[in-house]
Design a protein around this motif. Structure first.
Motif, PDB file in Angstrom:
ATOM      1  N   ASN A 113       0.835  -1.246  -0.004  1.00  0.00           N
ATOM      2  CA  ASN A 113      -0.005  -0.216   0.637  1.00  0.00           C
ATOM      3  C   ASN A 113       1.061   0.849   0.176  1.00  0.00           C
ATOM      4  O   ASN A 113       0.491   2.206  -0.196  1.00  0.00           O
ATOM      5  CB  ASN A 113      -0.792   0.277   1.436  1.00  0.00           C
ATOM      6  N   HIS A 116       4.986   2.382  -3.826  1.00  0.00           N
ATOM      7  CA  HIS A 116       4.086   2.079  -5.315  1.00  0.00           C
ATOM      8  C   HIS A 116       4.795   1.296  -6.231  1.00  0.00           C
ATOM      9  O   HIS A 116       4.305   0.413  -6.768  1.00  0.00           O
ATOM     10  CB  HIS A 116       3.625   3.758  -5.999  1.00  0.00           C
ATOM     11  N   GLY A 250      -5.125   6.956  -1.573  1.00  0.00           N
ATOM     12  CA  GLY A 250      -5.403   7.566  -2.496  1.00  0.00           C
ATOM     13  C   GLY A 250      -5.176   6.672  -4.210  1.00  0.00           C
ATOM     14  O   GLY A 250      -4.941   5.521  -3.728  1.00  0.00           O
ATOM     15  N   LYS A 251      -6.032   7.076  -5.048  1.00  0.00           N
ATOM     16  CA  LYS A 251      -6.264   5.953  -6.111  1.00  0.00           C
ATOM     17  C   LYS A 251      -5.321   5.419  -6.532  1.00  0.00           C
ATOM     18  O   LYS A 251      -4.990   4.075  -6.698  1.00  0.00           O
ATOM     19  CB  LYS A 251      -6.709   7.088  -7.414  1.00  0.00           C
ATOM     20  N   ASP A 252      -3.977   5.765  -6.799  1.00  0.00           N
ATOM     21  CA  ASP A 252      -2.816   5.399  -7.140  1.00  0.00           C
ATOM     22  C   ASP A 252      -1.157   5.148  -6.648  1.00  0.00           C
ATOM     23  O   ASP A 252      -0.197   5.528  -6.474  1.00  0.00           O
ATOM     24  CB  ASP A 252      -2.116   6.239  -8.893  1.00  0.00           C
ATOM     25  N   LYS A 253      -1.677   5.420  -5.061  1.00  0.00           N
ATOM     26  CA  LYS A 253      -0.340   5.656  -3.673  1.00  0.00           C
ATOM     27  C   LYS A 253      -0.161   4.046  -3.422  1.00  0.00           C
ATOM     28  O   LYS A 253       0.955   3.946  -3.941  1.00  0.00           O
ATOM     29  CB  LYS A 253      -1.022   5.490  -3.192  1.00  0.00           C
ATOM     30  N   ASN A 263      -6.122  -3.794  -0.303  1.00  0.00           N
ATOM     31  CA  ASN A 263      -5.736  -2.482  -0.819  1.00  0.00           C
ATOM     32  C   ASN A 263      -6.899  -1.695   0.129  1.00  0.00           C
ATOM     33  O   ASN A 263      -7.632  -1.485   0.505  1.00  0.00           O
ATOM     34  CB  ASN A 263      -6.609  -1.759  -2.361  1.00  0.00           C
ATOM     35  N   THR A 265      -7.339   1.859   0.280  1.00  0.00           N
ATOM     36  CA  THR A 265      -8.045   2.841  -0.334  1.00  0.00           C
ATOM     37  C   THR A 265      -9.225   2.187  -0.870  1.00  0.00           C
ATOM     38  O   THR A 265     -10.533   2.732  -0.330  1.00  0.00           O
ATOM     39  CB  THR A 265      -7.330   3.206  -1.617  1.00  0.00           C
ATOM     40  N   ILE A 266      -9.090   0.839  -1.465  1.00  0.00           N
ATOM     41  CA  ILE A 266     -10.283   0.143  -1.365  1.00  0.00           C
ATOM     42  C   ILE A 266     -11.302  -0.092  -0.755  1.00  0.00           C
ATOM     43  O   ILE A 266     -12.688   0.184  -1.173  1.00  0.00           O
ATOM     44  CB  ILE A 266     -10.130  -1.036  -2.490  1.00  0.00           C
ATOM     45  N   GLU A 269     -13.419   3.519   0.545  1.00  0.00           N
ATOM     46  CA  GLU A 269     -14.027   3.987   0.092  1.00  0.00           C
ATOM     47  C   GLU A 269     -15.292   2.768  -0.030  1.00  0.00           C
ATOM     48  O   GLU A 269     -16.453   3.461  -0.576  1.00  0.00           O
ATOM     49  CB  GLU A 269     -13.388   4.272  -2.183  1.00  0.00           C
ATOM     50  N   TRP A 274     -15.708  -4.675   0.682  1.00  0.00           N
ATOM     51  CA  TRP A 274     -15.990  -4.797  -0.500  1.00  0.00           C
ATOM     52  C   TRP A 274     -15.727  -5.874  -1.009  1.00  0.00           C
ATOM     53  O   TRP A 274     -15.996  -6.163  -1.281  1.00  0.00           O
ATOM     54  CB  TRP A 274     -13.950  -4.237  -1.067  1.00  0.00           C
TER      55      TRP A 274
END
Ligand code: PMP
Length: 405
Positions: A113, A116, A250-253, A263, A265-266, A269, A274
Motif C-alpha cells: 500500500n 508504489h 489515494g487511487k494511485d498510492k 488495498n 484505499t479500495i 472507499e 468491499w
C-alpha cells in the motif's frame, strides 16, 4: 500441517507426558478457576465473554448469520468503529479498516500500500521476532533498510535501538516498528519520536499485542498506519484492525500488484464492505470497546496494565536470581508478555512449576510457537487477565521459589 496437528492431539490423548508439558489449556479445575496466560488467542474479560454467550441466546440471528449489508450489521459495524475511535481517541483524519489475514497479512499489505514501486525504500526497526518477520515479508515487495537492535554480544533482542538521522533514508516511505514484541517481552510504553529531519516520514506501528493498553498520540507521534490483529487484547483471530492516516490513501498510492482485499484505499472507499468482513469478530471488538469504556477508558487500562505486570516483575526481581527475565532495561519491559525462567532454565524445576500451575488452573505459560518452545516461560497479561489473577500467579511464584530455592 494437518498431520502435525493430528499428531499433537494424539500426543495429548495417548502419551504419559503430563498435559501441562504439552501446552494443554484444560486443567482439571472448575472452568471459572482457569486463568489463561496464553500469548494469544486468549480469553477476553469475563463480562465480554458473558455478553458473547448471551448474544447466542437472543432470538433472531447472531452476527455470525447476518448479511454484512443488512441494516442490523451496519449498525454493529458503525458502533464498533465509533467506540474504537472514542476509546482510543483517534482523530477524524484517520480511517479505520477491518481486514482479514492477521498480522502476517499486514506484513505484506503495508509495503504493497505504501510503496508504489518495488524500488521504493522502507525502513524497518528490528528488535524482536515479529519486527523481523514483518521486515522479511516486506523484502518481497520493496527495498528494505534495517535498523537492527540485536545485542551484538549476546545475539539476542533485549533492547530498542536509537533512531538516528543517519540510519533513516529521508526518501523512506515509512519507518516500521513493533510497539510490543510479544515473544521477546520488549515494549515501547510510548512511541518514539523520529529525528526532527525525518518527521515527514509516517510511522508504521505493529500494535498487535498492546493496542488499547496505553494512550497513543496519533498526530504528535506521526503515526501513519497502526495495525493490530484482534486475538490478544481486543477479540478473536480472523480480524485485524488497521488505522491509517487519510493522506496515505489515494487511487494511485498502492502498488498495482496490491490485492483488493489488502488495498486500504479500495476498502476505505467501500466502507469496509468491499468483500465480506468477519461480522461476528467485529461485533466482539465492539463489546470489548464498550467494556473498556465502562472500565474508565485507555488511561485507566494503562494503570491496570502497570499494576498487573509490576506484581510479577517484583517477584522476579526479588527472587535472588531464582527467576530470571531477559530484559534488564526496566523502561522497555513489556507489561503484556513477561518472559521468565527458573534457575537459569532448569528443566526439572520448570516442568514441576508448569505442572503445579496447571493443577491450580494457571495455563498458557508455555505454549508451542512456530519458533519452538523457547528458553523462557511467558506470562501474558492482556485485557482478559485481571489484577487479582496476576496476583495469584505472583503469590504462587513466591511460594514456589521459597519451597524450591
Ligand atoms: N505481530 C505481533 C506483535 C504478534 O504478536 C503476532 C502474533 N503473535 C503477529 C504480528 C502475527 O499475527 P497473526 O498470527 O495474526 O498473523
Amino acid at each position: 500441517m494437518e498431520a502435525e496437528i493430528k499428531m499433537n492431539i494424539n500426543t495429548l490423548e495417548s502419551t504419559s507426558t503430563h498435559p501441562a508439558l504439552l501446552g494443554s489449556l484444560s486443567p482439571s479445575v472448575a472452568p471459572e478457576k482457569v486463568i489463561n496466560f496464553s500469548p494469544g488467542p486468549t480469553s477476553l474479560p469475563k463480562a465480554v465473554e458473558k455478553q458473547i454467550a448471551a448474544s447466542f441466546n437472543n432470538s433472531g440471528f447472531t452476527s455470525l448469520a447476518l448479511s454484512h449489508r443488512a441494516p442490523e450489521f451496519l449498525k454493529i459495524l458503525n458502533h464498533t468503529l465509533a467506540t474504537i475511535r472514542k476509546v482510543m481517541e483517534i482523530p477524524d483524519n484517520y480511517e479505520l479498516l477491518f481486514t482479514h489475514g492477521g498480522g502476517h497479512g499486514q506484513f505484506a499489505a503495508l509495503p504493497l500500500n505504501l510503496c508504489h514501486h518495488h524500488s521504493d525504500t522502507a525502513t524497518y526497526v528490528v528488535n524482536g521476532t515479529w519486527s523481523a518477520r514483518g521486515r522479511d515479508e516486506a523484502q518481497k515487495y520493496c527495498n528494505v533498510e534495517t535498523i537492527d537492535g540485536k545485542d551484538k554480544r549476546t545475539g539476542n533482542y533485549t533492547n530498542f535501538p536509537v533512531l538516528s538521522e543517519a540510519d533513516i533514508d529521508p526518501q523512506s516511505k515509512y519507518v516500521y516498528l513493533c510497539s510490543n514484541e510479544t515473544v521477546n517481552g520488549i515494549e515501547l510504553h510510548r512511541l518514539p519520536k523520529l529525528p526532527e529531519s525525518r518527521r515527514h516520514i509516517p510511522l508504521v506501528v505493529d500494535a498487535s499485542s498492546d493496542f488499547t493498553t496505553k494512550p497513543i498520540d496519533w498526530q504528535g507521534d506521526g503515526v501513519g498506519v497502526l495495525f493490530a490483529c484482534a486475538s490478544k487484547n481486543i477479540g478473536h483471530p480472523g480480524l485485524t484492525l488497521v488505522v491509517i492516516r487519510k493522506d496515505l490513501l489515494g487511487k494511485d498510492k498502492a502498488s498495482p500488484l496490491c490485492p483488493g482485499v489488502f488495498n486500504y484505499t479500495i476498502n476505505s472507499e467501500a466502507g469496509n464492505l468491499w468483500n465480506t468482513p468477519a461480522t461476528f469478530n467485529i461485533e466482539v471488538v465492539g463489546f470489548l470497546m464498550d467494556w473498556l469504556e465502562r472500565q474508565g477508558g485507555v488511561v485507566a487500562n494503562e494503570r491496570r496494565c502497570i499494576a498487573k505486570s509490576q506484581v510479577l516483575y517484583n517477584v522476579i526481581d526479588n527472587s535472588n536470581g531464582f527467576y530470571g527475565t531477559p530484559v534488564s532495561n526496566k523502561v522497555l519491559r513489556s507489561r503484556m508478555n513477561l518472559p521468565f525462567n527458573i534457575k537459569g532454565g532448569d528443566q526439572q524445576l520448570t516442568d514441576k512449576f508448569l505442572i503445579k500451575c496447571w493443577e491450580r488452573g494457571m495455563v498458557g505459560l508455555r505454549t508451542l510457537t512456530p519458533f519452538g518452545v523457547g528458553d523462557y516461560l511467558r506470562a501474558s497479561l492482556y485485557n482478559g487477565v485481571t489484577e487479582e489473577q496476576a496476583t495469584s500467579l505472583a503469590d504462587f511464584m513466591r511460594c514456589f521459589a521459597n519451597e524450591n530455592g
